[in-house]
Structure formats: structure tokens, C-alpha cells
Design an enzyme around this catalytic site. Structure first.
Site, mmCIF file in Angstrom:
data_model
loop_
_atom_site.group_PDB
_atom_site.id
_atom_site.type_symbol
_atom_site.label_atom_id
_atom_site.label_comp_id
_atom_site.label_asym_id
_atom_site.label_seq_id
_atom_site.Cartn_x
_atom_site.Cartn_y
_atom_site.Cartn_z
ATOM 1 N N HIS A 1 2.057 3.591 1.340
ATOM 2 C CA HIS A 1 3.143 2.625 1.117
ATOM 3 C C HIS A 1 2.644 1.323 0.499
ATOM 4 C CE1 HIS A 1 6.443 4.729 3.355
ATOM 5 N NE2 HIS A 1 5.383 5.425 3.753
ATOM 6 N N ASP B 1 2.418 -6.452 -3.371
ATOM 7 C CA ASP B 1 3.312 -5.690 -2.501
ATOM 8 C C ASP B 1 3.401 -4.269 -3.047
ATOM 9 O OD1 ASP B 1 5.173 -5.281 -0.450
ATOM 10 O OD2 ASP B 1 6.276 -7.117 -0.926
#
Ligand code: ADQ
Length: 460
Positions: free
Chosen positions: A143, A368
């Protein structure tokens, strides 16, 4: 997760919502940590899905979870923007907990099972499972970003991590750069690997398997590295945004803030990767030079508490709270703070009401994997209004190209991006939001999961 009364409920979030129906339909099971230390309930069934809780002791929580996962791997995988702490005892806990996950999985998985492992906490599980159960089909999804060699090479246990991931048949990354970093590092560490570019930003990595034709080509085990940008449950946000009580809450919020001309919003875990301080400093500087008028604009920052025992997180919180105090001290009027700060999680209805009330959404992480908040904001704006300021360093920037994209490391660029967003005229706002909404509509989390599992099956 456990609820306040001790009963069980699905964790909030698109990933759980996307996977639960699939697990239910396929008779699958979910193994994971309960989130509480020394909590070891027996396996149970919730809403038709078998759950296998895996316990963590207090010392494993400290060494494996907060230590190696969140104080070594997390900063290392996010540009090493804080010094990763490499401690042998934390690594030992990481190995032990990964082993426990692998053993639980092989115990409960039926023959030829499909096993999907998630995230940086469990990177050794694929090879551990493969050794015990070569019949299983193993997928892994990361992720967070996968770093380049210059950073990854610092990790004292870099060979073990790569070896762990190569146990999977399919390794998924959020961005193309993650897949290519992984393929390049795997090759750099092991010259015997055969790495080839496949279509659509993917790679195939073949490794000879001792004793001959274990699974695939040339008697080798093939790992495919592919790009699978994650998304949200788009309909959920779209439907919530249409609910009358949510729209009323958004309008009431505006009124309670004194009907400012512009509401700017940030919603993040309180993490040093999210660039919360940078955006507050940019806001302060725009107030200082008069580009923004404190009588006419309000910023709201909602920050979810996270990893509070890790020192870098405590430092980050202190810095943000200091900035909130400073900015309000200088620019607020009595009864009208210019910067509202909530340090807590909010129910999804309130989040959507905030998204609806926000004229400008600030998503400015320094790094991110994806950033779901950016997609949630867009999915909630069925009024085709509002401006998204988005960091180029969020995976979401690959798809949300009609946002006001910005390099948050560049102070002047961040100020300019916020000013551009605040001043943007209605036709441009709606034109951009319409394109953003089509991009988000094309990428739903269910489609994401289906595609990953389809490509994993294709590896059989
Ligand atoms: P996170 O770093 O947690 O996820 P993000 O993708 O933004 O980051 O997801 C945060 C989620 O928490 C969103 O669904 C958001 O709505 C919710 N949230 C944030 N603040 C909240 C608050 N105060 N109250 C309630 N909910 C709140 C990691 C990676 C990301 C990647 C995701 C999914 O770091 O890059 O996008 O996994 O792969």
C-alpha cells in the site's frame, strides 16, 4: 475490529468493504491482528466470513508493529524523511510475527488456495508460505511506496525482504515506479534472477528453483510485479453526498463558521509524511502577505491520532499544534478562529459533510502510496464543484491529473497552488472537477480487487 462494547464489526474503509463480499461469495477467510495487545479470541464467523485473529504480545506490538514496521520500514519507504531505526531485536520480532502469520495461513488454507497478503508489515509471509505450501497461489499488495535502491540498500535485512516478496506469484504496487524499483533491486541483489519487462509497466522476475520444475518456465519460479492503483468505494461517497442530512450538515457547518467565502480543508492521519505542517505554513504565509483575508477564509484540519507511541509522531503532533496556536494567535478574531483543528477520527458522514463544505481540499503529502482522501473528496463532489490541490508525490497524482498539482517541497509553489485554487473561477473549477470525477468513477476499489485477483489467477 472490536467496537466499544467488545463486539466485532468490519473495520471502516474501502479495502475491507471491497474484500468482504468477495470473501463471503468465495467462502474465503481473513487472518489479521485484532488491533489489541494479548487479544487472542478463537476463530469466528462475522457476516458469513471466517476470521482468524492472530495475537500480538505487548513486546511484539512494541518491536514488530511500532518498531520495525512503523519506525524502520515506514520512514525508509517514505524517502527516509525521518531516520529509520534499524534494531536487530525489532527485526527478530518482525521475522517471528511474519512466521506466525504464515503458519496460521498454511494451517487454514485449503489445497490450491489463493492467498492475498497485504502491506509492508508482512513482506516475509509470501516466501514463508511458499516454502510450507508450494500449491498455494500467493499475491502481495504494497500500500505504500517502494523506494529506490539508494534508500532500500540501507536496510540491513534487504536480501531477506526481497526474498520474502519473491515468494509471491504477483506483487502489486500503487505506481509504476514502485514496480520498477522492486524489479531493479531484486536484480541488483541477485544476479541469477532473470528480469524482463512485461506489458503495462509490469515485470516478470524468474528465479531458478532447486530441484527443477517446481512451478514455471525453465524450472523457475516466476514473480510478476504489476501496477494496481488502489481506489475507494466510489458509490458509497456519491450516495452519502446525496443524503439530505449530510448536505444539511455541510450547510450548517458553513453557517457555524460565519459563512466564510472560502473553506480550506485537510484530512489526514497525523503522520509526518502527510505534509500537514507545510500546508499550514503556506496558509500562514498567504495570510501574512494579504493574499488570503483572515476575515473571509477558514482552514479546517482534521487529524486522526496514529502511532502515538513513536517519537517522530509525538514530535510531529507538537509541531502542528504549535503552528495551530501561532496562526490562531496572530490571525483569529474572538469567536472566529481562522484555523480549526480536530485531533480525532470522525464518522464517515461527517467527513463527507466536510468534503461538501470545503471549497479547496488540500492533499499535500511529501510522499504517499496513493492517498484515498483525494479520491473521497472528488467522489463526494456530485455538485461538480470544489478544487483539489494535490501533491505530485501522492500516487493519486497519476490519475487525478486535473487537480492543481504541486510539489509541496517548494514553498513558493505550494503558496501559488493554494492561491490558484482559492481564486479559480467557476467554469474552470467545474471543468476540472468533471474530469476528476470521471477519473475516479473509472477506478473503484471493487474493480481494483477483481483485477488483482484475476491477474493472480492467470499466474496459475
Ligand atoms: P493512509 O496513510 O492511512 O493509507 P489514506 O490513503 O489517505 O492514507 O487513507 C486514509 C483513510 O483514513 C481515508 O479513507 C480517510 O477518509 C480516513 N481518515 C483520515 N482522517 C480521518 C479522520 N480524522 N476521521 C475519519 N477518517 C479519517 C495507506 C497508504 C496510502 C494508501 C492507503 C490505501 O499510506 O498511501 O492510499 O494505505 O492503500
Amino acid at each position: 475490529m472490536r467496537t466499544a462494547d467488545g463486539s466485532w464489526a468490519p473495520s471502516p474503509g474501502g479495502l475491507v468493504r471491497a474484500l468482504l463480499p468477495m470473501l463471503r461469495d468465495s467462502g474465503g477467510m481473513w487472518a489479521g491482528w485484532t488491533g489489541s495487545v494479548d487479544d487472542a479470541p478463537e476463530p469466528f464467523n462475522l457476516d458469513g466470513v471466517d476470521l482468524h485473529p492472530i495475537p500480538l504480545s505487548q513486546s511484539e506490538h512494541d518491536d514488530y508493529y511500532e518498531g520495525f514496521s512503523n519506525d524502520s520500514l515506514w520512514p525508509l519507504y517514505h524517502d527516509a524523511m525521518r531516520d529509520p531505526s534499524f534494531k536487530a531485536e525489532q527485526w527478530a520480532a518482525y521475522v517471528a510475527v511474519n512466521q506466525r502469520f504464515a503458519e496460521t495461513l498454511v494451517e487454514v488454507a485449503p489445497p490450491d488456495a489463493v492467498i492475498w497478503v497485504h502491506d509492508y508489515h508482512l513482506q516475509l509471509v509470501p516466501s514463508m508460505v511458499r516454502r510450507l505450501r508450494p500449491d498455494a497461489l500467493i499475491g502481495f499488495f504494497l500500500h505504500v511506496p517502494f523506494p529506490p535502491w539508494e534508500l532500500f540498500a540501507r536496510l540491513p535485512w534487504r536480501d531477506e525482504i526481497i526474498d520474502g516478496l519473491l515468494g509471491a506469484d504477483l506483487v502489486g504496487f500503487q505506481r509504476a515506479i514502485g514496480a520498477s524499483n522492486f524489479a531493479a533491486i531484486a536484480q541488483q541483489l541477485n544476479a541469477d534472477l532473470d528480469v524482463e519487462e512485461a506489458d503495462a509497466d509490469g515485470f516478470t522476475i524468474t528465479r531458478a528453483v532447486e530441484g527443477g520444475d517446481d512451478t514455471d518456465r525453465d524450472g523457475g519460479h516466476i514473480t510478476t510485479a504489476g501496477v494496481f492503483p488502489i481506489s475507494i468505494d466510489v458509490d458509497e461517497f456519491d450516495l452519502l453526498a446525496a443524503e439530505r442530512n449530510v448536505r444539511r450538515a455541510a450547510a450548517a457547518l458553513r453557517t457555524s463558521l460565519g459563512n466564510p467565502e472560502v473553506i480550506l480543508l485537510g484530512v489526514d492521519r497525523l503522520d509526518y509524511t502527510k505534509g500537514i505542517g507545510l500546508r499550514m505554513r503556506a496558509f500562514r504565509s498567504l495570510l501574512e502577505d494579504g493574499t488570503l483575508d483572515a476575515d473571509r477564509c477558514v482552514m479546517i484540519q482534521v487529524a486522526t491520532p496514529t502511532r502515538e507511541a513513536v517519537e517522530h509522531y509525538r514530535d510531529e503532533r507538537h509541531e502542528i499544534e504549535r503552528l495551530v496556536g501561532e496562526i490562531n494567535g496572530r490571525y483569529s478574531r474572538i469567536g472566529h478562529p481562522v484555523l480549526h483543528y480536530l485531533y480525532r477520527g470522525l464518522p464517515i458522514e461527517q467527513l463527507v459533510a466536510l468534503y461538501l463544505a470545503a471549497d479547496v481540499m488540500l492533499v499535500t503529502p511529501l510522499r504517499d502510496g496513493m492517498n484515498l482522501v483525494a479520491k473521497e473528496y472528488v467522489a463526494s463532489r456530485r455538485d461538480v464543484n470544489g478544487v483539489l490541490v494535490l501533491s505530485e508525490f501522492a500516487g493519486a497524482a497519476d490519475q487525478l491529473i486535473d487537480a492543481v498539482l504541486v510539489n509541496p517541497h517548494d514553498e513558493q509553489a505550494l503558496r501559488d497552488a493554494i492561491a490558484t485554487a482559492v481564486e479559480m473561477h467557476h467554469p474552470e473549477r467545474t471543468a476540472r472537477m468533471a474530469k476528476l470525477r470521471s477519473a475516479v468513477a473509472r477506478s473503484d476499489v471493487r474493480g481494483w480487487a477483481e483485477r488483482f485477483l484475476r491477474e493472480l489467477e492467470a499466474a496459475r
